[in-house]
Design an enzyme around this catalytic site. Structure first.
Site, short mmCIF file in Angstrom:
data_model
loop_
_atom_site.label_atom_id
_atom_site.label_comp_id
_atom_site.label_asym_id
_atom_site.label_seq_id
_atom_site.Cartn_x
_atom_site.Cartn_y
_atom_site.Cartn_z
CD GLU A 1 53.57 -4.47 -16.56
OE1 GLU A 1 52.83 -3.60 -16.05
OE2 GLU A 1 54.34 -5.18 -15.90
N PRO A 2 51.44 -2.71 -22.18
CG PRO A 2 51.56 -2.86 -24.51
CD PRO A 2 52.24 -3.32 -23.25
N GLY A 3 48.07 -1.61 -22.20
CA GLY A 3 46.68 -2.04 -22.17
C GLY A 3 45.88 -1.20 -23.14
NE ARG A 4 44.29 4.73 -21.44
CZ ARG A 4 43.38 4.95 -20.48
NH1 ARG A 4 42.13 5.18 -20.80
NH2 ARG A 4 43.75 4.98 -19.21
NE ARG B 1 38.41 5.15 -19.63
CZ ARG B 1 38.73 6.30 -20.15
NH1 ARG B 1 37.99 6.83 -21.11
NH2 ARG B 1 39.78 6.94 -19.72
CB CYS C 1 18.07 5.79 -10.55
SG CYS C 1 16.76 4.96 -11.41
N1 LLP Z 1 50.58 -2.26 -15.87
C1 LLP Z 1 50.09 -1.93 -14.66
C2 LLP Z 1 50.79 -2.39 -13.47
C3 LLP Z 1 48.93 -1.17 -14.56
O1 LLP Z 1 48.46 -0.83 -13.37
C4 LLP Z 1 48.25 -0.75 -15.74
C5 LLP Z 1 47.02 0.04 -15.67
C6 LLP Z 1 48.80 -1.14 -16.98
C7 LLP Z 1 49.97 -1.88 -17.02
C8 LLP Z 1 48.16 -0.77 -18.29
O2 LLP Z 1 48.16 0.60 -18.48
P1 LLP Z 1 47.62 1.22 -19.85
O3 LLP Z 1 48.61 0.86 -20.95
O4 LLP Z 1 46.29 0.67 -20.12
O5 LLP Z 1 47.59 2.67 -19.60
N2 LLP Z 1 40.45 2.49 -15.70
C9 LLP Z 1 41.31 3.58 -16.11
C10 LLP Z 1 42.74 3.11 -16.36
C11 LLP Z 1 43.36 2.39 -15.19
C12 LLP Z 1 44.75 1.92 -15.45
C13 LLP Z 1 45.21 1.03 -14.37
N3 LLP Z 1 46.48 0.41 -14.58
C14 LLP Z 1 40.68 4.25 -17.32
O6 LLP Z 1 39.63 3.83 -17.76
O7 LLP Z 1 41.24 5.23 -17.84
#
Ligand code: LLP
Length: 415
Positions: free
Chosen positions: A273-276, A312, A342
């Protein structure tokens, strides 16, 4: 892949000058590179070549339809945490059979929506959610596919706000409770045990904690098999870190190597489940310097982007590189790069050495993940436009909000 280059002092993304994007679409403006999104996805795909694996993009990192559509066209699945994200995936042409539904609590309406669409799996995070999902599925005459999100109690060594796999976290079910809960899930008539899931945190640079968590999860899978509960997929979550400053970042192949080794030869499908790591370095926030203020001991560059656009830095003290779109000759000086909101917490960067004049454009880099998705209308600021660059073309993929839209859903009392 870095989509940015500088030519004669001018910063370009793919084959377009950022100054041209600002002139055409205005600022503040998020800019994404299709080539960089694709390269990041292909980095994962090639690392997983030869394995039965599904890459589910974590929509929370960037939910713009054009971004989701680029991944859908590449065959990605999606990790969602709300009915809203599910609707976006569908609108972007995503395949519901490749959607996993994470999140610490899902409403009955969200469960119904996901069951109707036939998603791949619910990542269930509590005993009570298991019972509720069984009841909702029963009401609809359906069987819900489930994984339990198991909390392996591993420290991912990242920012405390984005550590999710510790015993003390609100996420997942405790490791010690997992066996009993799987037996309960297997006994419930409207649930079908599909897989197992874990996610320990975000912006993880060291693969060792992820491998430790995977080891624990696999031990559990074997234990479940011995007790007659078959697991068909192992979802190892997201979390791979990216370079914001000078972090030593591993490629997907390097990061995944220990996980692939632990799971080598196993029959279960692997889900990630990659996001970032799929979007972070593929996007930037383009902003213009409105005012320069040279104060007592500090210089401020007030720009037209703010904490409502990119929270962030304010929220995590996160560091984003800030580059001039057109470099100026001569020495720079240290600037606080701040927005007009502000709050003293409204900063985008501290102590940046830059040569600036009012009207200059700045690019705030690595803003493709958790940028626009965490934006707000604080101070009644319309949300930024979003643009996707594809070679020499730039497409507006979300127009700038209009001020009238900010209060279009509000009403005043009668009389
Ligand atoms: N799967 C689950 C269940 C998650 O909670 C998350 C992220 C991901 C996958 C994706 O993770 P990643 O590959 O993006 O690390 N807003 C914060 C990051 C919050 C991440 C929350 N969960 C920031 O800006 O650093």
């Amino acid at each position: 892949m870095n989509p940015l280059q500088r030519q004669q002092g001018a910063l370009r993304i793919e084959d377009i000058a950022l100054a041209d994007i600002a002139a055409r679409f205005g600022t503040p403006c998020y800019v994404y590179s299709r080539a960089a999104l694709t390269a990041a996805f292909e980095d994962y795909r090639s690392a997983l070549a030869g394995r039965n694996a599904l890459i589910c993009f974590a929509v929370k990192a960037n939910s713009n339809l054009a971004v989701l559509n680029v991944f859908a066209r590449l065959g990605a699945g999606f990790d969602i945490v709300s009915g809203g994200e599910l609707a976006r995936v569908m609108a972007a042409g995503g395949d519901p059979a490749r959607v996993v539904f994470s999140g610490v609590s899902k409403t009955e309406m969200e469960m119904e929506q996901a069951l109707d669409l036939g998603i791949r799996c619910f990542n269930v995070e509590s005993a009570s959610e298991l019972e509720r999902l069984d009841a909702v599925a029963g009401r609809l005459g359906k069987v819900a596919p489930v994984s339990l999100r198991v909390n392996p109690d591993v420290d991912p060594k990242t920012h405390p706000y984005i550590s999710t796999g510790l015993k003390t976290s609100k996420f997942g079910v405790p490791f010690e409770d997992a066996l009993a809960l799987y037996h309960r899930a297997a006994a419930l008539p409207h649930l079908r045990v599909e897989g197992i899931d874990c996610h320990i945190g975000s912006q993880i640079l060291d693969p060792a904690p992820a491998a430790e968590a995977a080891g624990k999860i696999i031990g559990l899978v074997d234990r479940l098999a011995a007790e007659g509960i078959a697991i068909h997929h192992i979802d190892l979550g997201g979390g791979k870190g990216i370079r914001y400053r000078d972090e030593a970042v591993l490629s997907a192949a390097e990061y995944l190597a220990p996980l692939l080794q632990i799971t080598a030869g196993r029959p279960e499908q692997l889900l990630f489940e990659p996001g970032r790591s799929l979007v972070g370095n593929a996007g930037l926030l383009l902003t213009r310097v409105e005012v320069l203020k040279h104060g007592e001991g500090k210089n401020f560059a007030v720009v037209d982007a703010a904490m409502n656009d990119l929270v962030r830095p304010a929220l995590y003290d996160a560091w984003h590189d800030i580059q001039p779109v057109q470099s100026r000759p001569g020495p720079g000086q240290p600037y606080e790069i701040v927005g007009p909101v502000c709050e003293s917490g409204d900063f985008l960067g501290h102590d940046r050495d830059l040569a600036l004049a009012e009207g200059d454009l700045l690019a705030i880099l690595s803003a493709g993940a958790y940028g626009m998705t965490m934006s707000s209308n604080y101070n009644s600021r319309p949300r930024a436009a979003e643009v996707m660059v594809d070679g020499a073309s730039a497409h507006l993929v979300r127009r700038r909000e209009q001020i009238s839209e900010l209060f279009g859903q509000e009403a005043i009392l009668p009389g």
